[in-house]
Write a protein that holds these residues in place. Structure first.
Motif, PDB file in Angstrom:
ATOM      1  N   GLY A 668       0.908  -1.199  -0.012  1.00 31.03           N
ATOM      2  CA  GLY A 668       0.089  -0.090  -0.143  1.00 31.03           C
ATOM      3  C   GLY A 668       0.922   1.252  -0.065  1.00 31.03           C
ATOM      4  N   ILE A 669       2.181   1.245  -0.237  1.00 30.70           N
ATOM      5  CA  ILE A 669       3.081   2.175  -0.484  1.00 30.70           C
ATOM      6  C   ILE A 669       3.451   2.590  -1.682  1.00 30.70           C
ATOM      7  CG2 ILE A 669       5.318   3.268   0.562  1.00 30.70           C
ATOM      8  CD1 ILE A 669       5.227   1.314   2.770  1.00 30.70           C
ATOM      9  N   SER A 683       8.120  10.405   1.134  1.00 26.10           N
ATOM     10  CA  SER A 683       6.769  10.019   0.860  1.00 26.10           C
ATOM     11  C   SER A 683       6.873   8.528   1.500  1.00 26.10           C
ATOM     12  CB  SER A 683       6.292   9.825  -0.492  1.00 26.10           C
ATOM     13  OG  SER A 683       5.104   9.265  -0.563  1.00 26.10           O
ATOM     14  N   VAL A 684       7.849   7.480   1.130  1.00 34.27           N
ATOM     15  CA  VAL A 684       7.637   6.308   2.106  1.00 34.27           C
ATOM     16  C   VAL A 684       7.982   6.365   3.438  1.00 34.27           C
ATOM     17  CG1 VAL A 684       9.076   4.209   1.912  1.00 34.27           C
ATOM     18  CG2 VAL A 684       8.953   5.281  -0.188  1.00 34.27           C
ATOM     19  N   GLN A 685       8.649   7.207   4.194  1.00 32.54           N
ATOM     20  CA  GLN A 685       8.803   7.209   5.425  1.00 32.54           C
ATOM     21  C   GLN A 685       7.410   7.809   6.123  1.00 32.54           C
ATOM     22  OE1 GLN A 685      12.583   9.614   5.086  1.00 32.54           O
ATOM     23  NE2 GLN A 685      12.892   8.569   7.239  1.00 32.54           N
ATOM     24  N   ARG A 686       6.902   8.840   5.511  1.00 30.18           N
ATOM     25  CA  ARG A 686       5.402   9.185   5.976  1.00 30.18           C
ATOM     26  C   ARG A 686       4.545   7.884   5.954  1.00 30.18           C
ATOM     27  NH1 ARG A 686       6.533  13.955   2.981  1.00 30.18           N
ATOM     28  NH2 ARG A 686       5.127  13.032   1.275  1.00 30.18           N
ATOM     29  N   GLN A 687       4.484   7.274   4.850  1.00 29.65           N
ATOM     30  CA  GLN A 687       3.366   6.165   4.614  1.00 29.65           C
ATOM     31  C   GLN A 687       3.481   5.014   5.447  1.00 29.65           C
ATOM     32  OE1 GLN A 687       2.182   5.294   0.517  1.00 29.65           O
ATOM     33  NE2 GLN A 687       3.674   6.857  -0.164  1.00 29.65           N
ATOM     34  N   VAL A 688       4.784   4.683   5.623  1.00 32.75           N
ATOM     35  CA  VAL A 688       5.280   3.763   6.679  1.00 32.75           C
ATOM     36  C   VAL A 688       4.757   4.204   8.293  1.00 32.75           C
ATOM     37  CG1 VAL A 688       7.068   2.419   7.749  1.00 32.75           C
ATOM     38  CG2 VAL A 688       7.063   2.636   5.393  1.00 32.75           C
ATOM     39  N   SER A 689       5.079   5.365   8.592  1.00 33.10           N
ATOM     40  CA  SER A 689       4.595   5.863   9.772  1.00 33.10           C
ATOM     41  C   SER A 689       3.019   5.709   9.966  1.00 33.10           C
ATOM     42  CB  SER A 689       5.159   7.171  10.093  1.00 33.10           C
ATOM     43  OG  SER A 689       6.528   7.240  10.265  1.00 33.10           O
ATOM     44  N   ALA A 690       2.382   6.154   8.845  1.00 32.34           N
ATOM     45  CA  ALA A 690       0.706   6.163   8.856  1.00 32.34           C
ATOM     46  C   ALA A 690       0.439   4.648   8.960  1.00 32.34           C
ATOM     47  CB  ALA A 690       0.374   6.904   7.704  1.00 32.34           C
ATOM     48  N   LEU A 691       1.030   3.803   8.394  1.00 31.83           N
ATOM     49  CA  LEU A 691       0.496   2.348   8.324  1.00 31.83           C
ATOM     50  C   LEU A 691       0.742   1.692   9.404  1.00 31.83           C
ATOM     51  CD1 LEU A 691       1.086   1.314   4.546  1.00 31.83           C
ATOM     52  CD2 LEU A 691      -1.129   1.695   5.614  1.00 31.83           C
ATOM     53  N   ALA A 692       2.053   1.769  10.045  1.00 29.15           N
ATOM     54  CA  ALA A 692       2.440   0.830  11.001  1.00 29.15           C
ATOM     55  C   ALA A 692       2.392   1.712  12.485  1.00 29.15           C
ATOM     56  CB  ALA A 692       3.997   0.504  11.109  1.00 29.15           C
ATOM     57  N   GLY A 748      -3.071  -4.594   6.950  1.00 29.36           N
ATOM     58  CA  GLY A 748      -3.283  -3.191   7.302  1.00 29.36           C
ATOM     59  C   GLY A 748      -2.909  -2.147   6.200  1.00 29.36           C
ATOM     60  N   ALA A 749      -2.519  -2.495   5.190  1.00 26.66           N
ATOM     61  CA  ALA A 749      -2.430  -1.498   4.066  1.00 26.66           C
ATOM     62  C   ALA A 749      -3.986  -1.460   3.481  1.00 26.66           C
ATOM     63  CB  ALA A 749      -1.510  -1.853   2.910  1.00 26.66           C
ATOM     64  N   VAL A 750      -4.598  -2.573   3.511  1.00 30.55           N
ATOM     65  CA  VAL A 750      -6.044  -2.411   3.099  1.00 30.55           C
ATOM     66  C   VAL A 750      -6.801  -1.646   3.894  1.00 30.55           C
ATOM     67  CG1 VAL A 750      -8.226  -3.735   2.478  1.00 30.55           C
ATOM     68  CG2 VAL A 750      -5.813  -4.749   1.756  1.00 30.55           C
ATOM     69  N   ALA A 751      -6.912  -1.953   5.225  1.00 30.66           N
ATOM     70  CA  ALA A 751      -7.422  -1.084   6.049  1.00 30.66           C
ATOM     71  C   ALA A 751      -7.176   0.449   6.148  1.00 30.66           C
ATOM     72  CB  ALA A 751      -7.262  -1.725   7.794  1.00 30.66           C
ATOM     73  N   HIS A 752      -5.930   0.709   6.135  1.00 33.07           N
ATOM     74  CA  HIS A 752      -5.612   2.187   5.966  1.00 33.07           C
ATOM     75  C   HIS A 752      -6.284   2.575   4.774  1.00 33.07           C
ATOM     76  CE1 HIS A 752      -3.033   5.452   6.443  1.00 33.07           C
ATOM     77  NE2 HIS A 752      -2.721   5.530   4.815  1.00 33.07           N
ATOM     78  N   THR A 753      -6.181   1.781   3.510  1.00 34.03           N
ATOM     79  CA  THR A 753      -7.023   2.281   2.241  1.00 34.03           C
ATOM     80  C   THR A 753      -8.440   2.770   2.558  1.00 34.03           C
ATOM     81  OG1 THR A 753      -5.522   1.214   1.018  1.00 34.03           O
ATOM     82  CG2 THR A 753      -7.195   1.882   0.003  1.00 34.03           C
ATOM     83  N   VAL A 754      -9.045   1.723   3.143  1.00 31.54           N
ATOM     84  CA  VAL A 754     -10.369   2.029   3.692  1.00 31.54           C
ATOM     85  C   VAL A 754     -10.726   3.321   4.305  1.00 31.54           C
ATOM     86  CG1 VAL A 754     -12.281   1.111   4.929  1.00 31.54           C
ATOM     87  CG2 VAL A 754     -11.060  -0.292   3.680  1.00 31.54           C
ATOM     88  N   ARG A 755      -9.358   3.418   5.526  1.00 30.09           N
ATOM     89  CA  ARG A 755      -9.878   4.770   6.211  1.00 30.09           C
ATOM     90  C   ARG A 755      -9.579   5.949   5.528  1.00 30.09           C
ATOM     91  NH1 ARG A 755      -6.919   1.157   9.843  1.00 30.09           N
ATOM     92  NH2 ARG A 755      -5.132   2.407   9.330  1.00 30.09           N
ATOM     93  N   SER A 756      -8.837   5.807   4.478  1.00 29.53           N
ATOM     94  CA  SER A 756      -8.554   6.853   3.806  1.00 29.53           C
ATOM     95  C   SER A 756      -9.598   7.356   2.591  1.00 29.53           C
ATOM     96  CB  SER A 756      -7.171   6.873   2.956  1.00 29.53           C
ATOM     97  OG  SER A 756      -6.182   6.481   3.872  1.00 29.53           O
TER      98      SER A 756
END
Length: 789
Positions: A668-669, A683-692, A748-756
């Motif tokens: 999901g990154i 961007s990768v660092q921000r997305q990892v922090s948001a997902l994990a 977790g990536a799928v759940a984050h996508t749903v939340r977004s």
């Protein structure tokens, strides 16, 4: 990376590996082809495999757990099996219940029993189809778990090889094409597991090389094949057969299921015997018949050889009767074996009937019941055998074996229709001979029997009316396939469907006879054999069941309701075309030739096989061929593994960046193609922090910066520096390892996508406001209580 344990495939590779596991399971099912009849059965099994594989692939796409896809696949397979095999007859069921499990369990028990008693090749009936489906599903789930979940594709071959277990155990010839296609799928599975991931340009180049290589291999085979075949010796060496047995021993089933279709029956010789008059030499020519000589004897005059009699019927199955407690040792009984107390132990008497000597040699039969004629007979046999006069059968402490010999003198009565015409119904002394199972159609069966025998004046005429009704081709069709159950009464279902084989015909006449007061039972054994230069041969295809009715003064009398296409002419006393009987029928043309519905494909063993024995030196070229093939396979795997390592070592920064972007996309990154490498790092660092919920590790961040810097140099530097071999690939692995260590998963990536998704933030805010509003009255109540104190 060894193919024994590789990196777990992800994305399209995981789906492709699962698809190959399905294909390998289907091709390995081909190994059972020679054990099974010609009735189609693969469709439902393949459909269940595809449904289960789809469920496994979908679950694996959203989770990195090793065991979850397999467990879900097992659950889906169980539900699918229950819906397919546990649904009520004639009704569609969408949700399985406890009754579905009970019906499936009963079907499973029938399948296991069929495997125990049937001989190959056997037609695939529904119980056997259930066993095949469950076996195929388990093989697929095991292969998929090994190849995808545990990343050990080489061991998936062990799961595929399990399909060869029945063929190996039964020593029956296997299909070489099954090994060919399964081996091809297995090699593709190994190749996919070690094939390196490339950019699109590399993939196109590798596809071109693979196509050229395939064309080259085909060309070499076409050119070199005839040359090798022309070499001395190679053209005369044959490939080994995958099993050379003939299907194992034959054993008559003691329990007969009226609802079960008839499986394939082997054409192996189970009994070989000769018939001649007493005092006549076996090898001497038969005397010329005369008006004063005793009637000639042959297999047809001796009649079928019966192994057991059955009285107990529960409405669906016949069950073997227990010993009556009056059994006698064969060695202590030198005279006739007969249920008639007046004849038991007496010497055969030509005044009472025609005498025939029957010398038997056992073939493939392994049974603890000895096949003997239905008429009174003496018996000379070695071993521990007993005779039960109540059941009129011979039981042994052990099974018969190939090559065993025994001899009998049979007293064939001169029974005619006139003898039975005025006979009254007798009492066999066992109430089970008149028992009719209770069912919703027991009355209908009795009404039908009464209607059929309305014009009969005697019990014999009633029996003949029942036999004629069932034996008529205008009323019934001989078919080894039994129609699906429609009611709770198996006999009524047969009378309605009007198709079946000897078990259904014998059972129907027995039950109808009982319903009008005539004692009846079922005999099980073999029809008379066919002649082969004076020796009669009985094969497994001539196994048979028939009814026996009890008449006063005559005892149990055999009738034949099964159509003539299977049994030939009925006994003389029940043949409406004959006015008088007599024990003999000298014409050999009248002998039945018992042909089952589906043609059997097993090997005949009445005559010894010729030309199939292999000499010791024939395995030399085979061993050489196998060694060469294994060496080439090992070389191919080694080259693929080394090439993968070399490709990874030569990975350019551009290729490594594309590989990293593709791999992170599965988590999901993502970032657009217009994003610069430095912006992509942030961007990768921000997305990892948001997902994990935690930042990316320092080592992964450093690797990400190194790869981005190398990419910028390769794109923009006038002279890009020489990269260290394997450095770019190592950076990719370090970044991915850091992403996993941070706790980022696909789910977790799928759940984050749903939340977004649009509106998701508004919904979360609305829930929070409602929660705070619900807490305010409680806070005010607490404050009021505190002020009151």
């Amino acid at each position: 990376m060894s193919p024994l344990h590789t990196t777990p495939p992800r994305g399209w590779r995981a789906v492709a590996t699962t698809a190959l596991c399905v294909l390998g399971t289907i091709t390995s099912l081909h190994a059972l082809t020679n054990l099974l009849g010609t009735v189609p059965w693969r469709g439902p099994v393949v459909l269940l495999l595809l449904v289960t594989a789809a469920a496994v692939a979908v679950v694996r796409s959203v989770t990195r757990a090793v065991w979850v896809p397999t467990v879900v696949g097992l659950v889906v397979a169980t539900v699918a099996v229950l819906l397919r095999y546990g649904a009520p007859p004639g009704r569609l069921q969408l949700v399985p219940d406890l009754s579905s499990w009970e019906r499936t369990s009963a079907l499973w028990s029938q399948g296991v029993h069929l495997v125990e008693v049937a001989v190959v090749p056997v037609d695939v009936v529904r119980p056997l189809e259930l066993l095949l489906a469950v076996g195929a599903l388990l093989v697929f789930l095991a292969a998929d778990l090994l190849a995808v979940g545990l990343a050990m594709p080489a061991l998936a071959g062990v799961a595929f090889a399990a399909m060869w277990t029945p063929t190996i155990v039964l020593e029956f010839p296997g299909r070489g094409s099954a090994i060919l296609w399964t081996g091809l799928v297995y090699l593709l599975l190994l190749a996919l597991s070690v094939a390196p991931q490339q950019t699109r340009a590399d993939n196109a180049r590798r596809a071109g090389r693979a196509t050229a290589s395939a064309v080259a291999v085909v060309a070499v085979a076409l050119v070199a094949g005839p040359v090798l075949a022309a070499l001395p010796g190679w053209s005369a060496w044959g490939l080994p057969q995958f099993g050379s047995g003939t299907g194992g021993p034959v054993d008559l089933a003691a329990d007969l299921d009226v609802r079960a279709s008839l499986g394939g029956r082997t054409d192996r010789a189970v009994l070989l015997y000769q018939v001649h008059a007493p005092g006549q030499d076996d090898d001497a020519p038969a005397p010329t018949p005369s008006t004063t000589a005793a009637p000639a004897v042959n297999a047809n005059s001796v009649g079928p050889l019966r192994a057991m009699t059955l009285l107990s019927f529960d409405g669906r199955s016949w069950h073997a009767d227990s010993d009556s407690g009056r059994s006698l040792e064969i060695g202590a009984l030198p005279g006739l074996l007969s249920p008639d107390p007046d004849r038991l132990g007496t010497e055969p008497d030509a005044e009472r009937g025609t005498l025939a000597v029957v010398d038997v040699e056992v073939g493939a039969l392994e049974d603890d019941q000895l096949p003997i004629p239905v008429f009174p007979r003496t018996l000379m046999i070695d071993g521990d055998w007993t005779y039960d006069p109540v059941r009129d059968q011979v039981d042994g402490s052990g099974d018969t074996y190939e090559g065993q010999q025994f001899s009998m003198v049979v007293e064939i009565p001169s029974l005619t229709a006139d003898d039975l015409a005025d006979a009254r119904v007798g009492d066999p002394g066992d109430p089970r001979a008149l028992e009719v199972p209770t069912s919703s159609h027991a009355g209908d069966i009795r009404d039908l029997a009464v209607e059929l025998t309305r014009e009969a004046d005697t019990p014999y005429e009633s029996a003949m009316a029942l036999q004629s009704y069932l034996r008529s081709a205008a009323n019934f069709t001989y078919d080894t396939r039994v129609a699906p159950a429609r009611t709770d009464d198996a006999v009524w279902d047969f009378l309605e469907s009007r198709q079946g084989y000897c078990v259904q015909f014998a059972t129907a006449m027995t039950v109808m006879a009982r319903s009008i007061g005539i004692p009846a039972r079922v005999g099980v054994g073999f029809l008379p054999g066919s002649s082969d230069d004076g020796t009669y041969v009985i094969t497994g295809q001539q196994s048979h069941a028939w009814p026996e009715l009890y008449f006063e003064g005559h005892g149990w009398v055999r009738f034949e309701p099964t159509p003539a296409i299977q049994t030939g002419a009925p006994p003389p006393w029940s043949d409406p075309l004959l006015n008088t009987g007599g024990g003999a029928r000298p014409t050999q043309e009248a002998l039945p030739t018992a042909q089952p519905g589906p043609a059997a494909t097993g090997q005949a063993t009445a005559a010894p096989r010729t030309g199939s024995a292999t000499q010791d030196d024939t395995w030399v070229p085979v061993a050489v061929t196998v060694a060469v093939v294994l060496a080439l396979a090992a070389l191919v795997v080694t080259l693929i593994t080394r090439r993968r390592a070399r490709v990874l070592a030569d990975l350019t920064p551009e290729q490594a960046w594309a590989r990293l972007r593709r791999s992170l996309g599965r988590f999901g990154i993502r970032w657009s193609a217009a994003t610069t490498p430095r912006s992509a790092v942030a961007s990768v660092q921000r997305q990892v922090s948001a997902l994990a919920g935690q930042p990316l590790g320092d080592d992964a961040v450093a690797a990400l910066h190194e790869l981005a810097h190398a990419l910028e140099l390769s794109r923009y530097a006038p002279q890009p520096p020489v990269a260290t071999p394997g450095a770019a690939a190592g950076d990719v692995e370090r970044v991915l390892a850091g992403v996993r260590a941070a706790g980022v998963t696909r789910s977790g990536a799928v759940a984050h996508t749903v939340r977004s998704l649009p509106g998701a933030a508004w919904l979360r805010g609305r829930r929070a406001r409602r929660s705070r509003a619900a807490q305010r009255p409680a806070e005010r109540a607490d404050a009021h209580t505190g002020s009151g104190d």
